[in-house]
Design a protein around this motif. Structure first.
Motif, PDB file in Angstrom:
ATOM      1  N   PRO A  27       0.812  -1.228   0.000  1.00 50.73           N
ATOM      2  CA  PRO A  27       0.000   0.000   0.000  1.00 50.73           C
ATOM      3  C   PRO A  27       0.845   1.278   0.000  1.00 50.73           C
ATOM      4  O   PRO A  27       0.429   2.294  -0.536  1.00 50.73           O
ATOM      5  N   TYR A  28       2.035   1.215   0.601  1.00 51.75           N
ATOM      6  CA  TYR A  28       2.904   2.404   0.616  1.00 51.75           C
ATOM      7  C   TYR A  28       3.408   2.675  -0.811  1.00 51.75           C
ATOM      8  O   TYR A  28       3.513   3.829  -1.239  1.00 51.75           O
ATOM      9  N   SER A  29       3.718   1.604  -1.502  1.00 55.03           N
ATOM     10  CA  SER A  29       4.138   1.735  -2.911  1.00 55.03           C
ATOM     11  C   SER A  29       3.006   2.366  -3.731  1.00 55.03           C
ATOM     12  O   SER A  29       3.247   3.283  -4.532  1.00 55.03           O
ATOM     13  N   GLU A  30       1.791   1.905  -3.474  1.00 50.73           N
ATOM     14  CA  GLU A  30       0.631   2.462  -4.205  1.00 50.73           C
ATOM     15  C   GLU A  30       0.445   3.942  -3.911  1.00 50.73           C
ATOM     16  O   GLU A  30       0.187   4.733  -4.821  1.00 50.73           O
ATOM     17  N   THR A  31       0.558   4.311  -2.637  1.00 50.66           N
ATOM     18  CA  THR A  31       0.384   5.720  -2.250  1.00 50.66           C
ATOM     19  C   THR A  31       1.389   6.598  -3.001  1.00 50.66           C
ATOM     20  O   THR A  31       1.039   7.652  -3.537  1.00 50.66           O
ATOM     21  N   ILE A  32       2.627   6.147  -3.048  1.00 52.66           N
ATOM     22  CA  ILE A  32       3.673   6.954  -3.689  1.00 52.66           C
ATOM     23  C   ILE A  32       3.505   6.938  -5.205  1.00 52.66           C
ATOM     24  O   ILE A  32       3.618   7.969  -5.877  1.00 52.66           O
ATOM     25  N   ARG A  33       3.190   5.766  -5.757  1.00 51.03           N
ATOM     26  CA  ARG A  33       3.033   5.631  -7.220  1.00 51.03           C
ATOM     27  C   ARG A  33       1.885   6.524  -7.716  1.00 51.03           C
ATOM     28  O   ARG A  33       2.024   7.251  -8.690  1.00 51.03           O
ATOM     29  N   ASN A  34       0.757   6.456  -7.009  1.00 51.61           N
ATOM     30  CA  ASN A  34      -0.406   7.252  -7.436  1.00 51.61           C
ATOM     31  C   ASN A  34      -0.242   8.724  -7.085  1.00 51.61           C
ATOM     32  O   ASN A  34      -0.603   9.595  -7.867  1.00 51.61           O
ATOM     33  N   GLY A  35       0.314   8.984  -5.909  1.00 56.72           N
ATOM     34  CA  GLY A  35       0.421  10.360  -5.429  1.00 56.72           C
ATOM     35  C   GLY A  35       1.439  11.187  -6.190  1.00 56.72           C
ATOM     36  O   GLY A  35       1.254  12.390  -6.371  1.00 56.72           O
ATOM     37  N   ALA A  36       2.519  10.544  -6.620  1.00 62.82           N
ATOM     38  CA  ALA A  36       3.587  11.307  -7.289  1.00 62.82           C
ATOM     39  C   ALA A  36       3.705  10.936  -8.760  1.00 62.82           C
ATOM     40  O   ALA A  36       4.559  11.478  -9.463  1.00 62.82           O
ATOM     41  N   ASP A  37       2.881  10.009  -9.214  1.00 60.91           N
ATOM     42  CA  ASP A  37       2.918   9.552 -10.601  1.00 60.91           C
ATOM     43  C   ASP A  37       4.349   9.153 -10.998  1.00 60.91           C
ATOM     44  O   ASP A  37       4.910   9.656 -11.970  1.00 60.91           O
ATOM     45  N   VAL A  38       4.899   8.251 -10.213  1.00 58.72           N
ATOM     46  CA  VAL A  38       6.277   7.811 -10.431  1.00 58.72           C
ATOM     47  C   VAL A  38       6.308   6.281 -10.344  1.00 58.72           C
ATOM     48  O   VAL A  38       5.563   5.696  -9.559  1.00 58.72           O
ATOM     49  N   PRO A  39       7.124   5.617 -11.164  1.00 57.76           N
ATOM     50  CA  PRO A  39       7.228   4.164 -11.038  1.00 57.76           C
ATOM     51  C   PRO A  39       7.778   3.755  -9.665  1.00 57.76           C
ATOM     52  O   PRO A  39       8.606   4.475  -9.097  1.00 57.76           O
ATOM     53  N   THR A  40       7.294   2.636  -9.174  1.00 54.42           N
ATOM     54  CA  THR A  40       7.756   2.152  -7.866  1.00 54.42           C
ATOM     55  C   THR A  40       8.097   0.663  -7.922  1.00 54.42           C
ATOM     56  O   THR A  40       7.656  -0.070  -8.812  1.00 54.42           O
ATOM     57  N   GLY A  41       8.850   0.253  -6.917  1.00 54.05           N
ATOM     58  CA  GLY A  41       9.097  -1.159  -6.683  1.00 54.05           C
ATOM     59  C   GLY A  41       8.421  -1.530  -5.379  1.00 54.05           C
ATOM     60  O   GLY A  41       8.416  -0.724  -4.440  1.00 54.05           O
ATOM     61  N   ALA A  42       7.841  -2.737  -5.324  1.00 50.32           N
ATOM     62  CA  ALA A  42       7.229  -3.233  -4.088  1.00 50.32           C
ATOM     63  C   ALA A  42       8.149  -4.297  -3.503  1.00 50.32           C
ATOM     64  O   ALA A  42       8.732  -5.105  -4.236  1.00 50.32           O
ATOM     65  N   VAL A  43       8.257  -4.287  -2.174  1.00 53.48           N
ATOM     66  CA  VAL A  43       9.121  -5.253  -1.495  1.00 53.48           C
ATOM     67  C   VAL A  43       8.501  -5.609  -0.149  1.00 53.48           C
ATOM     68  O   VAL A  43       7.729  -4.832   0.409  1.00 53.48           O
ATOM     69  N   GLY A  44       8.852  -6.775   0.343  1.00 52.08           N
ATOM     70  CA  GLY A  44       8.449  -7.146   1.693  1.00 52.08           C
ATOM     71  C   GLY A  44       7.507  -8.318   1.758  1.00 52.08           C
ATOM     72  O   GLY A  44       6.336  -8.189   1.416  1.00 52.08           O
ATOM     73  N   LEU A  45       8.050  -9.467   2.133  1.00 50.26           N
ATOM     74  CA  LEU A  45       7.264 -10.690   2.300  1.00 50.26           C
ATOM     75  C   LEU A  45       6.420 -11.015   1.065  1.00 50.26           C
ATOM     76  O   LEU A  45       5.279 -11.449   1.183  1.00 50.26           O
TER      77      LEU A  45
END
Ligand code: FMN
Length: 340
Positions: A267-285
């Motif tokens: 969800p943190y990746s989604e917040t940043i991806r949508n909020g800043a319109d920037v590609p993200t990587g997701a990590v963690g379990l």
């Protein structure tokens, strides 16, 4: 069948053959305490390249000796490190993977003899050393060390540079008000707390025009600390400065409890991806191929970073392809082109 996990991803002129990234993981295996690449690193990283990982990010690699987490960390503070890193990059690329390196400074979390430095003279916990509050000169030298590290990474043939701004290490310590209590232009407002990262990115960009990632800790898990929404403006600035992807992790700037479960940071990746319109990587379990596919297909991240699961299984990509019904290349002796 197609699967987004196995679709290529291009940044600038670098194409990863799939969306599977080996997350940076300290191996604490530079046993001569000089930061050099040894056989362990050659075997460890090359195994994951043979295992069909698309992008391998080499562990936190210190830009100054004082910026190591431990004496066994890899280093990139001297030109003497270039040769070993170049050999490592070559080995990984021989097997069709791209290779990145995480440039790091441990700040107050360094477990070393001698002085350690941080934005403010506050220890991480009661067992840690109290760091020296960095002077403006220390900040200038640190920014220059990240630039020099990037220049060496380029000479060594890396495809990607990732700046480590997560997990409570130096840059994260500046970003979070919990660890940054400065009253000068590097503390206080969010603009000021971001200032060192701004300078590091600008300095790296003077010597590096390839794909640039920044790893962040998007949640401090403590009252008064940062939350994912605080990272939206940071991410917008990073994007404006030319950062290509934000690798979204969390925690470890203070010793707070983290309630973790599969995909807890997505969800943190989604917040940043949508909020800043920037590609993200997701990590963690993230351990299951279907889970990885879900994250990509639902546009919650652009790349999937795996850490411990790739320690357990260097051939995870192969298993994932089978589970998702995708056919991928066999591992093969490179020059002979055997197919089996
Ligand atoms: C042995 C080990 C070493 C790690 N070293 C680093 C590191 O050098 N840099 C970093 O950003 N994260 C580091 N991490 C965190 C991982 O990159 C990753 O974010 C974390 O393990 C969660 O992903 P996972 O659940 O797939 O393991 C390390 C994790 C492990 C297990």
């Amino acid at each position: 069948m197609t699967a987004k996990l196995f679709s290529p991803y291009t940044i600038k002129d670098v194409t990863f053959k799939n969306r599977i990234v080996m997350a940076p993981m300290c191996m604490y295996s530079s046993h001569n305490e000089d930061g050099h690449v040894l056989n362990w690193h050659r075997t460890h990283y090359t195994s994951r390249a043979v295992g069909q990982v698309g992008l391998i990010i080499v562990e936190a690699t210190a830009v100054t000796p004082q910026g190591r987490i431990t004496p066994q960390d890899l280093g990139i503070w001297s030109d003497e490190h270039i040769e070993g890193l170049q050999e490592l990059a070559g080995l990984v690329k021989e097997h069709g993977a791209k290779i990145g390196i995480q440039l790091a400074h441990a700040g107050r979390k360094a477990v070393l003899e001698g002085e350690i430095i941080a934005p403010s003279a506050i220890a991480f916990n009661e067992k840690s050393k109290t760091p020296k509050e960095m002077t403006l000169e220390d900040i200038k030298e640190t920014v220059a060390a990240f630039r020099d590290g990037a220049e060496r990474a380029k000479k060594a043939g890396f495809d990607v540079i990732e700046i480590h701004a997560a997990h409570g290490y130096l840059i994260n310590e500046f970003l979070s008000p919990l660890s940054n209590q400065r009253t000068d232009e590097y503390g206080g407002t969010k603009e000021n707390r971001y200032q060192i990262l701004r300078e590091v990115i600008d300095a790296v960009k003077t010597v590096w025009d390839g794909p640039l990632f920044v790893r962040v800790s998007a949640h401090d898990y403590q009252e008064g600390g940062l939350v994912p929404e605080d990272y939206v403006p940071f991410a917008k600035w990073m994007k404006e400065q030319g950062v290509d992807l934000i690798d979204v992790s969390s925690g470890a700037v203070v010793p707070a409890h983290i309630h973790s479960y599969p995909g807890y940071q997505v969800p943190y990746s989604e917040t940043i991806r949508n909020g800043a319109d920037v590609p993200t990587g997701a990590v963690g379990l993230i351990t299951s191929p279907a889970h990885a596919e879900e994250i990509l297909e639902n546009n919650r991240a652009d790349l999937i970073f795996l850490a411990r699961e790739l320690l357990r299984d260097p051939y995870w990509s192969r298993r994932a392809a089978k589970e998702l019904g995708v056919s991928i290349d066999s591992p093969k002796p490179y020059e002979r082109g055997w197919n089996f």
